[in-house]
Design an enzyme around this catalytic site. Sequence first.
Site, PDB file in Angstrom:
ATOM      1  N   LYS A  51       4.086  -2.058  14.139  1.00  0.00           N
ATOM      2  CA  LYS A  51       3.913  -1.170  15.285  1.00  0.00           C
ATOM      3  C   LYS A  51       3.897  -2.032  16.558  1.00  0.00           C
ATOM      4  CE  LYS A  51       0.806   1.317  12.214  1.00  0.00           C
ATOM      5  NZ  LYS A  51      -0.607   1.569  11.860  1.00  0.00           N
ATOM      6  N   LYS A  90      -5.909  -6.056  16.062  1.00  0.00           N
ATOM      7  CA  LYS A  90      -5.923  -4.747  15.405  1.00  0.00           C
ATOM      8  C   LYS A  90      -4.509  -4.178  15.295  1.00  0.00           C
ATOM      9  CE  LYS A  90     -10.703  -3.626  16.409  1.00  0.00           C
ATOM     10  NZ  LYS A  90     -11.647  -2.739  17.079  1.00  0.00           N
ATOM     11  N   GLY A  91      -4.119  -3.819  14.072  1.00  0.00           N
ATOM     12  CA  GLY A  91      -2.803  -3.236  13.829  1.00  0.00           C
ATOM     13  C   GLY A  91      -1.681  -4.249  13.783  1.00  0.00           C
ATOM     14  N   ASP A 139      -3.217   6.068  10.214  1.00  0.00           N
ATOM     15  CA  ASP A 139      -3.442   4.630  10.258  1.00  0.00           C
ATOM     16  C   ASP A 139      -4.695   4.372   9.404  1.00  0.00           C
ATOM     17  OD1 ASP A 139      -3.445   1.909  11.260  1.00  0.00           O
ATOM     18  OD2 ASP A 139      -5.042   2.520  12.639  1.00  0.00           O
ATOM     19  N   LEU A 140      -4.879   3.147   8.939  1.00  0.00           N
ATOM     20  CA  LEU A 140      -6.026   2.875   8.064  1.00  0.00           C
ATOM     21  C   LEU A 140      -7.196   2.249   8.836  1.00  0.00           C
ATOM     22  CD1 LEU A 140      -7.277   2.735   5.245  1.00  0.00           C
ATOM     23  CD2 LEU A 140      -6.001   0.627   4.846  1.00  0.00           C
ATOM     24  N   ASP A 141      -6.969   1.017   9.303  1.00  0.00           N
ATOM     25  CA  ASP A 141      -8.050   0.290   9.982  1.00  0.00           C
ATOM     26  C   ASP A 141      -8.370   0.958  11.322  1.00  0.00           C
ATOM     27  OD1 ASP A 141      -9.839  -1.615  10.876  1.00  0.00           O
ATOM     28  OD2 ASP A 141      -8.283  -3.002  11.531  1.00  0.00           O
ATOM     29  N   SER A 161      -0.082   1.827   7.290  1.00  0.00           N
ATOM     30  CA  SER A 161      -0.876   0.666   7.707  1.00  0.00           C
ATOM     31  C   SER A 161      -0.043  -0.608   7.707  1.00  0.00           C
ATOM     32  CB  SER A 161      -2.047   0.514   6.724  1.00  0.00           C
ATOM     33  OG  SER A 161      -2.687  -0.720   6.893  1.00  0.00           O
ATOM     34  N   ALA A 162      -0.440  -1.551   8.558  1.00  0.00           N
ATOM     35  CA  ALA A 162       0.208  -2.871   8.555  1.00  0.00           C
ATOM     36  C   ALA A 162      -0.336  -3.738   7.425  1.00  0.00           C
ATOM     37  CB  ALA A 162      -0.048  -3.561   9.890  1.00  0.00           C
ATOM     38  N   GLU A 197      -4.010   7.671  15.076  1.00  0.00           N
ATOM     39  CA  GLU A 197      -4.019   6.238  15.386  1.00  0.00           C
ATOM     40  C   GLU A 197      -5.166   5.871  16.323  1.00  0.00           C
ATOM     41  OE1 GLU A 197      -2.930   3.199  15.410  1.00  0.00           O
ATOM     42  OE2 GLU A 197      -1.279   3.282  13.991  1.00  0.00           O
ATOM     43  N   ASP A 198      -5.667   4.647  16.181  1.00  0.00           N
ATOM     44  CA  ASP A 198      -6.700   4.169  17.112  1.00  0.00           C
ATOM     45  C   ASP A 198      -6.150   3.108  18.068  1.00  0.00           C
ATOM     46  OD1 ASP A 198      -6.421   2.176  15.123  1.00  0.00           O
ATOM     47  OD2 ASP A 198      -8.401   1.378  15.613  1.00  0.00           O
ATOM     48  N   THR A 214     -12.128  -1.806   8.844  1.00  0.00           N
ATOM     49  CA  THR A 214     -11.911  -3.093   8.167  1.00  0.00           C
ATOM     50  C   THR A 214     -11.809  -4.228   9.183  1.00  0.00           C
ATOM     51  OG1 THR A 214      -9.632  -2.331   7.940  1.00  0.00           O
ATOM     52  CG2 THR A 214     -10.922  -2.477   5.925  1.00  0.00           C
TER      53      THR A 214
HETATM   54  P1  B16 Z   1      -3.479  -7.659   5.925  1.00  0.00           P
HETATM   55  P2  B16 Z   1      -3.886  -1.125  10.151  1.00  0.00           P
HETATM   56  C1  B16 Z   1      -4.013  -3.823  10.113  1.00  0.00           C
HETATM   57  O1  B16 Z   1      -4.395  -2.581   9.587  1.00  0.00           O
HETATM   58  C2  B16 Z   1      -5.226  -4.487  10.744  1.00  0.00           C
HETATM   59  O2  B16 Z   1      -5.662  -3.703  11.848  1.00  0.00           O
HETATM   60  C3  B16 Z   1      -4.835  -5.856  11.261  1.00  0.00           C
HETATM   61  O3  B16 Z   1      -5.945  -6.494  11.865  1.00  0.00           O
HETATM   62  C4  B16 Z   1      -4.324  -6.695  10.084  1.00  0.00           C
HETATM   63  O4  B16 Z   1      -3.911  -7.990  10.529  1.00  0.00           O
HETATM   64  C5  B16 Z   1      -3.142  -5.966   9.446  1.00  0.00           C
HETATM   65  O5  B16 Z   1      -3.565  -4.664   9.021  1.00  0.00           O
HETATM   66  C6  B16 Z   1      -2.586  -6.724   8.244  1.00  0.00           C
HETATM   67  O6  B16 Z   1      -3.553  -6.739   7.246  1.00  0.00           O
HETATM   68  O7  B16 Z   1      -3.739  -9.074   6.328  1.00  0.00           O
HETATM   69  O8  B16 Z   1      -4.561  -7.076   5.064  1.00  0.00           O
HETATM   70  O9  B16 Z   1      -2.113  -7.469   5.315  1.00  0.00           O
HETATM   71  O10 B16 Z   1      -4.627  -0.847  11.444  1.00  0.00           O
HETATM   72  O11 B16 Z   1      -2.391  -1.179  10.359  1.00  0.00           O
HETATM   73  O12 B16 Z   1      -4.302  -0.197   9.053  1.00  0.00           O
HETATM   74 MG    MG Z   2      -5.706   0.817  13.420  1.00  0.00          MG
END
Ligand code: B16
Ligand code: MG
Length: 219
Positions: free
Chosen positions: A147, A47-48, A11-13, A116-117, A171-172, A19
């Site tokens: 997810k 988050k996510g 996972d990224l964030d 990542s999302a 994953e967090d 982020t």
């Molecule tokens: P974007 P992850 C997610 O990252 C963030 O945790 C979530 O807060 C954010 O809304 C989502 O990405 C979409 O991000 O607006 O940049 O497309 O945890 O899946 O790496």
């Molecule tokens: Mg995350």
Amino acid sequence: MKAQLKAILFDLDGVIVDTAKYHYLAWKKLADREGIYFDEKINERLKGVSRMASLEIILERSTRAYSEQEKLEMTEIKNNWYREMIEQLRPDEILPGVIDFLNSLKMNGIKCAICSASKSAAFIIDKLGITQYFDTIVGGQDITKSKPDPEVFLVAAERLNTLPAECVVFEDAYAGIEGAKRAGMKAVGLGDPNILTNADIVCKDMTEITLEKVMKLFQ
Ligand code: B16
Ligand code: MG
């Protein structure tokens, strides 16, 4: 025959970089502009979660209804502010232990992916200067379901030419671990063991993890 570890899907964030703090600042600016209450506790729920789903959570506190067009415009405005902030991202924001662990995976021929999302996933990885560690980056533009749906992990496994049983997800978020499990993968939780109760093992952060610990999940 028992499956062997072939790939780690990150996972990224919250795993590679925090982020969430920038998402928070950009959403807060938007919420303030609209006169909607928003705080860091509500931010935890984002988050996510995808961009539009995040806005829907913020709008739960709104006293008026917004059209689909208005919602789209709001996500674009928020994303522009967010992109301005992450334009400044530097390698020193990579979370502790990440680089050492990625190096150990490279040395041992373990494939790596980002799952990542975020639609900015590749941009963020580039800003952090770690693109060379990853065999593929699966981001928000590559998936239709967030997810806990397993889609993002299954897309990564297919791209890496590995079976789900040969993959471990880092994953967090509880929902992310749930997605990993539904994909038929093992999961390492990073954070609080009282929250990440569905993970195979939980570590405080990446400084506590070693390739040996991950390998043990396959014994
Ligand atoms: P974007 P992850 C997610 O990252 C963030 O945790 C979530 O807060 C954010 O809304 C989502 O990405 C979409 O991000 O607006 O940049 O497309 O945890 O899946 O790496
Ligand atoms: Mg995350």
